[in-house]
Design a protein around this motif. Structure first.
Motif, mmCIF file in Angstrom:
data_model
loop_
_atom_site.group_PDB
_atom_site.id
_atom_site.type_symbol
_atom_site.label_atom_id
_atom_site.label_comp_id
_atom_site.label_asym_id
_atom_site.label_seq_id
_atom_site.Cartn_x
_atom_site.Cartn_y
_atom_site.Cartn_z
ATOM 1 N N TYR A 49 52.162 29.483 163.604
ATOM 2 C CA TYR A 49 50.871 30.068 162.851
ATOM 3 C C TYR A 49 51.044 31.738 162.846
ATOM 4 O O TYR A 49 50.169 32.377 162.633
ATOM 5 C CB TYR A 49 49.741 30.127 163.933
ATOM 6 C CG TYR A 49 49.074 28.651 164.244
ATOM 7 C CD1 TYR A 49 48.448 28.087 163.347
ATOM 8 C CD2 TYR A 49 48.943 28.123 165.451
ATOM 9 C CE1 TYR A 49 47.773 26.827 163.333
ATOM 10 C CE2 TYR A 49 48.357 26.932 165.400
ATOM 11 C CZ TYR A 49 47.725 26.234 164.626
ATOM 12 O OH TYR A 49 47.257 25.039 164.683
ATOM 13 N N GLU B 32 42.002 22.604 156.268
ATOM 14 C CA GLU B 32 41.007 22.112 157.001
ATOM 15 C C GLU B 32 39.514 22.199 155.927
ATOM 16 O O GLU B 32 38.927 21.269 156.327
ATOM 17 C CB GLU B 32 40.568 23.259 158.223
ATOM 18 C CG GLU B 32 41.121 23.092 159.407
ATOM 19 C CD GLU B 32 40.624 24.118 160.448
ATOM 20 O OE1 GLU B 32 41.399 24.756 161.318
ATOM 21 O OE2 GLU B 32 39.169 24.183 160.311
ATOM 22 N N LYS C 206 39.561 32.902 161.905
ATOM 23 C CA LYS C 206 40.480 33.106 160.706
ATOM 24 C C LYS C 206 41.685 32.831 161.225
ATOM 25 O O LYS C 206 42.111 33.017 162.299
ATOM 26 C CB LYS C 206 40.626 34.518 159.940
ATOM 27 C CG LYS C 206 38.888 34.819 159.336
ATOM 28 C CD LYS C 206 38.838 34.304 158.081
ATOM 29 C CE LYS C 206 39.827 34.683 156.918
ATOM 30 N NZ LYS C 206 39.766 33.825 155.680
ATOM 31 N N TYR C 207 42.667 32.317 160.385
ATOM 32 C CA TYR C 207 44.199 32.190 160.537
ATOM 33 C C TYR C 207 44.980 33.321 159.945
ATOM 34 O O TYR C 207 46.222 33.139 159.917
ATOM 35 C CB TYR C 207 44.685 31.173 160.117
ATOM 36 C CG TYR C 207 43.998 29.662 160.860
ATOM 37 C CD1 TYR C 207 44.549 29.528 162.359
ATOM 38 C CD2 TYR C 207 43.495 28.793 160.158
ATOM 39 C CE1 TYR C 207 43.963 28.361 162.932
ATOM 40 C CE2 TYR C 207 43.172 27.704 160.896
ATOM 41 C CZ TYR C 207 43.282 27.423 162.482
ATOM 42 O OH TYR C 207 43.005 26.326 163.053
ATOM 43 N N ASP C 208 44.498 34.338 159.546
ATOM 44 C CA ASP C 208 44.951 35.221 158.893
ATOM 45 C C ASP C 208 45.542 36.249 159.346
ATOM 46 O O ASP C 208 45.868 37.558 158.603
ATOM 47 C CB ASP C 208 44.278 35.712 157.383
ATOM 48 C CG ASP C 208 43.080 36.534 157.786
ATOM 49 O OD1 ASP C 208 43.049 36.817 159.082
ATOM 50 O OD2 ASP C 208 42.436 37.083 156.875
ATOM 51 N N ARG D 237 47.901 37.966 163.088
ATOM 52 C CA ARG D 237 48.726 37.718 164.235
ATOM 53 C C ARG D 237 47.944 37.441 165.565
ATOM 54 O O ARG D 237 48.382 36.713 166.406
ATOM 55 C CB ARG D 237 49.608 38.766 164.620
ATOM 56 C CG ARG D 237 50.711 38.947 163.187
ATOM 57 C CD ARG D 237 51.424 37.602 163.188
ATOM 58 N NE ARG D 237 52.751 37.609 163.612
ATOM 59 C CZ ARG D 237 53.919 37.896 162.726
ATOM 60 N NH1 ARG D 237 53.847 38.133 161.862
ATOM 61 N NH2 ARG D 237 55.057 38.060 163.488
ATOM 62 N N VAL E 92 45.551 30.976 168.882
ATOM 63 C CA VAL E 92 45.513 29.359 168.838
ATOM 64 C C VAL E 92 46.669 28.738 169.221
ATOM 65 O O VAL E 92 46.813 27.611 169.850
ATOM 66 C CB VAL E 92 45.423 29.161 167.152
ATOM 67 C CG1 VAL E 92 45.440 27.616 166.936
ATOM 68 C CG2 VAL E 92 43.826 29.425 166.664
ATOM 69 N N GLU E 93 48.017 29.256 168.883
ATOM 70 C CA GLU E 93 49.112 28.690 169.210
ATOM 71 C C GLU E 93 49.049 28.443 170.900
ATOM 72 O O GLU E 93 49.626 27.544 171.087
ATOM 73 C CB GLU E 93 50.322 29.678 168.651
ATOM 74 C CG GLU E 93 51.608 28.869 168.705
ATOM 75 C CD GLU E 93 52.848 29.558 167.885
ATOM 76 O OE1 GLU E 93 52.486 30.194 166.681
ATOM 77 O OE2 GLU E 93 53.960 29.723 168.429
ATOM 78 N N ILE F 272 40.912 22.207 166.881
ATOM 79 C CA ILE F 272 40.595 23.660 166.402
ATOM 80 C C ILE F 272 39.796 23.607 165.204
ATOM 81 O O ILE F 272 40.332 22.804 164.195
ATOM 82 C CB ILE F 272 41.900 24.234 166.655
ATOM 83 C CG1 ILE F 272 42.543 24.283 167.632
ATOM 84 C CG2 ILE F 272 41.609 25.849 165.871
ATOM 85 C CD1 ILE F 272 44.092 24.689 168.009
ATOM 86 N N THR F 273 38.976 24.352 165.058
ATOM 87 C CA THR F 273 38.320 24.661 163.808
ATOM 88 C C THR F 273 38.119 26.035 163.352
ATOM 89 O O THR F 273 37.698 26.891 164.048
ATOM 90 C CB THR F 273 36.811 23.973 163.739
ATOM 91 O OG1 THR F 273 36.950 22.430 163.935
ATOM 92 C CG2 THR F 273 36.120 24.160 162.581
ATOM 93 N N CYS F 274 38.632 26.435 162.101
ATOM 94 C CA CYS F 274 38.440 27.757 161.674
ATOM 95 C C CYS F 274 37.238 27.840 160.753
ATOM 96 O O CYS F 274 36.857 27.083 159.847
ATOM 97 C CB CYS F 274 39.674 27.879 160.800
ATOM 98 S SG CYS F 274 39.767 29.414 159.698
ATOM 99 N N ARG G 72 35.628 30.787 159.496
ATOM 100 C CA ARG G 72 35.757 31.885 158.535
ATOM 101 C C ARG G 72 34.579 32.729 158.464
ATOM 102 O O ARG G 72 33.938 33.154 157.728
ATOM 103 C CB ARG G 72 35.768 31.322 156.946
ATOM 104 C CG ARG G 72 37.238 30.766 156.817
ATOM 105 C CD ARG G 72 37.192 29.970 155.336
ATOM 106 N NE ARG G 72 36.511 28.470 155.613
ATOM 107 C CZ ARG G 72 36.156 27.704 154.862
ATOM 108 N NH1 ARG G 72 36.207 28.096 153.337
ATOM 109 N NH2 ARG G 72 35.348 26.612 154.930
#
Lengths: 339, 339
Positions: free
Chosen positions: A80, A93, B79-81, B83, B89-90, B105-107, B109
Motif C-alpha cells: 500500500y 473497491e 483514503k489510500y492516497d 503514506r 492498513v498494511e 477493509i473498506t475505503c 473516501r
DNA sequence: TTGAAAGCGCTAACAG
DNA sequence: CTGTTAGCGCTTTCAA
C-alpha cells in the motif's frame, strides 16, 4: 474480544412473528424478488417497516451458505506504499461495490507464501473470483483457485494460466526513453546513452521496459552498454547501492536515466543528494510510475502514469464476461506532460 | 461471473467417508482441538493427510454461522492516497492475521454515508469488532454497531461513544511549530509569526494542532493573527486557493508555515511554484505528516510522522482487553530529523 | 398470494 | 476414544 451481546440479533423469524407472516415471505421481500412471489404490497411495506424499526441486518454468512454464489470478490495486492497500488485498490473497491459485490483485499508484501495463504483464506470465504495484482507467482494462485472452481485474473503482472491485464510496458518505456534521450540531446547537443535503474530482471514488466529502453536507443543509432542496465530490485536501498557500485566502477555516470518505479526513484534521488554526484548539472530522469510529489521535485523528471481506470475497466470486462477470449490485455500508460 | 464449478467442493463429510470416520472427528482434528477429544494421533494424521490430498478448504460461512464469534475484524479508512493511511492498513492487516483474525477493509473516501453503509455491510458479515479510522462521524458508526452488540474503536480521529487512539496533536504541533519558528529566526534574525494551512477547523485534530501552533508562538511572545490560520480542508486545490486569496489580500506572505498534511502540502508547493511567490527566498515549512519524497524535496521542510506502530499497538491492546478503562489514548508523533 | 420444510457445511453437546 | 444429532439463519422448492 467477547461480544457485548445479550441483545440477540434479529432474524427473519423474529420479523415474521412481528409481522404475522412467514420467514419465507420476509426473505423474499427483503431480497426484492417479491413480484415473482406476488406478495401484496401492503405486506411488503409492513415487513420493510418492521425490519427498519428492529434494525434488522441480513446475516450474510447464512445467506452465502445457502446460495450458490457468494458475490464476494478478492484482491491480492503487494503493497500500500505507493500511489499506483493505492489507486488500484481504491478504484477496485468502488467498482466492486457498484456491482453489488463485496470486496476483500489482502496485502501480501511481495511474499509468495503469504500470497498463497491469502488465496486459501479467500477460498474459505467462498469468493467467486480473485484478482492477483502484481503477484510474484500468479500461476500458483490460479492453479489453487482453479482446483476449487474459482477463477482468477492477473493484474499488473501477467501469468500464463489466467487472463491478464497489464500496462503496455514496451510502448510506455519506448516513449519515455525517447523523451529523456531528447531532453539529453537538447541539453548536451549530442545523443548519449542512458542508464536503467530498478525492477527485477526476471519479471515480465521489467524485461519489456528494458526492451523499449533499448529500442529507443537503437532508433537514434546507439546501443546502451549492458552494465548500464541495473535491474537491482524494487527497494530504494537497492537502487542506491547499485548506483554507488556503478559510480565507483566507471567514475562518471550517464547524464540521463530511466527509473523503473517511484520506489526505486526514492533511492536514486537520495543517492544523488548524498553523493553529490550530479551537483554541477542535474541529470535527466524518466520514471515509469507517477507520484504528485515527484512531479514537484523538479523540471528534469518525465513520468509515465499507468492507466489504472482503464486497467480496472478491462478487469471488470473480463469478470462480467464482456471480453471472453482475450488472454492478455495491454493498456497504454499515460505520458505526463511537464507542468 | 458463473462458477466454473462442476467439481463440488469437498466437505468434512467427504473427508470422513474417505477416512472411514465421522464428520465431528474431522472437524475436531482440523480445528486443532483434538486433545480435548483425545483422538488417536494415528487417526488425526490420516485425516490431515486426506484433507491435504483432497485440497480441502474449510467453509468459513458454515463455520461462522455455527460459532458465536466470527473472528472477522473490520476497518474503515478514508483514503489510500497517502503514506499514513497506507501504513495503517498494511500494519493492521498483518497484526490482525497474526492473531488469527480475518481483516476486511473498506475505503469510504471521507463520505459519511459510505461510512455508515460500510459499517452496515460489516455487521452483515458478522464482524466481531470495527475500527473506524479518520471517520467523519465516528459516533454514528459506534451507535449503529453497538445496537448489534459489536464494539468499535476510533483511530486517528476521536469519538465520544467509543475508545479512541489518536496522535498527540497538541504536543506534536507545538514541537513542529517551535522548530519552524526557530528556523525562521535563524534565517531572518528575528521572530516572525507563521501561517497555518490545511485541515478542517471543526475536526479535533486540526483544532488541537492550531492550539499547539498558537502556544509555540506565545512562548516566544508573539500572537499569530487570525487570518493567517487557513483551515481550508484537506484537498490540495483548497490549500492552493486559500494561499492565492491571502496573497491577494496581504501582498506579502509570512516567511514560515505550518502545513497540516502531505495532501495540503501538495497544493502549497504547487502554488509556490506557479505563483513564484517565494522565488527570492524559499519559505520555512513544517508539515504534520510524512512522505519520503517530501523529505527529498528540500532542506527547508520539517516533518512530523505519526507513530503508526504505536497507535496500532494501542488499538490491539484495547481489542485484546489489555487496556480496559482508557477512553482516549494519545500517541506522541515522531519528529523527523533532517537528513 | 402465502407457508412449511428441507438443507447449505459446520460445531459442540451428549451419548456411547 | 468416537459417532449421532441438533441446530446456526437463510433461500427455495413445493404444496396449498
Amino acid at each position: 474480544m467477547k461480544r457485548v451481546s445479550q441483545a440477540k440479533r434479529k432474524t427473519i423469524y423474529d420479523l415474521a412473528a412481528l409481522a404475522g407472516t412467514s420467514a419465507s415471505a420476509v426473505s423474499a421481500v427483503l431480497n426484492g424478488n417479491w413480484k415473482k412471489r406476488r406478495i401484496s404490497s401492503q405486506l411488503a411495506e409492513k415487513i420493510i417497516r418492521i425490519a427498519d424499526e428492529q434494525g434488522y441486518a441480513l446475516n450474510m454468512q447464512a445467506s452465502v451458505l445457502r446460495r450458490d454464489r457468494s458475490n464476494i470478490i478478492g484482491m491480492i495486492v503487494p503493497k500500500y506504499d505507493n500511489r499506483y497500488f493505492g489507486s488500484i485498490v481504491e478504484r477496485f473497491e468502488a467498482m466492486a461495490r457498484e456491482r453489488g459485490l463485496f470486496p476483500i483485499i489482502t496485502c501480501t508484501r511481495r511474499d509468495p507464501d503469504l500470497e498463497i495463504e491469502a488465496a486459501r483464506a479467500m477460498l474459505s470465504y467462498q469468493v467467486d473470483c480473485v484478482i492477483a495484482t502484481g503477484a510474484t507467482d500468479p500461476d500458483r494462485i490460479t492453479d489453487l483457485c482453479a482446483a476449487a472452481g474459482v477463477r482468477t485474473i492477473n493484474l499488473d503482472l501477467p501469468g500464463s494460466h489466467a487472463p491478464s491485464v497489464i500496462s503496455d510496458n514496451f510502448q510506455g518505456a519506448l516513449e519515455l526513453t525517447r523523451r529523456v534521450l531528447a531532453n539529453c540531446e537538447r541539453e548536451l547537443g549530442q545523443n548519449v546513452p542512458l542508464m536503467f535503474v530498478g525492477g527485477r530482471g526476471t519479471d515480465h514488466n521489467t524485461s519489456e521496459r528494458v526492451r523499449g529502453f533499448r529500442t529507443a536507443h537503437h532508433e537514434i543509432g546507439i546501443t546502451p552498454e549492458e552494465d548500464l542496465i541495473l535491474a537491482c530490485g524494487y527497494a530504494p536501498e537497492k537502487a542506491e547501492q547499485s548506483l554507488k557500485v556503478l559510480a565507483e566502477k566507471r567514475g562518471a555516470l550517464p547524464h540521463g536515466m530511466f527509473v523503473n518505479s517511484t520506489i526505486s526513484l526514492e533511492g536514486v534521488i537520495r543517492w544523488i543528494r548524498r553523493s553529490g554526484h550530479y551537483s554541477e548539472r542535474k541529470p535527466q530522469i524518466g520514471c515509469f510510475d507517477f507520484d504528485p510529489f515527484v512531479a514537484l521535485l523538479g523540471e528534469n523528471i518525465e513520468m509515465v502514469r499507468q492507466d489504472v481506470p482503464k486497467m480496472l475497466d478491462a478487469v471488470f470486462d473480463i469478470i462480467d464476461n464482456r471480453n471472453p477470449e482475450q488472454k492478455l490485455v495491454e493498456i497504454m500508460p499515460i505520458v505526463e506532460t511537464m507542468a
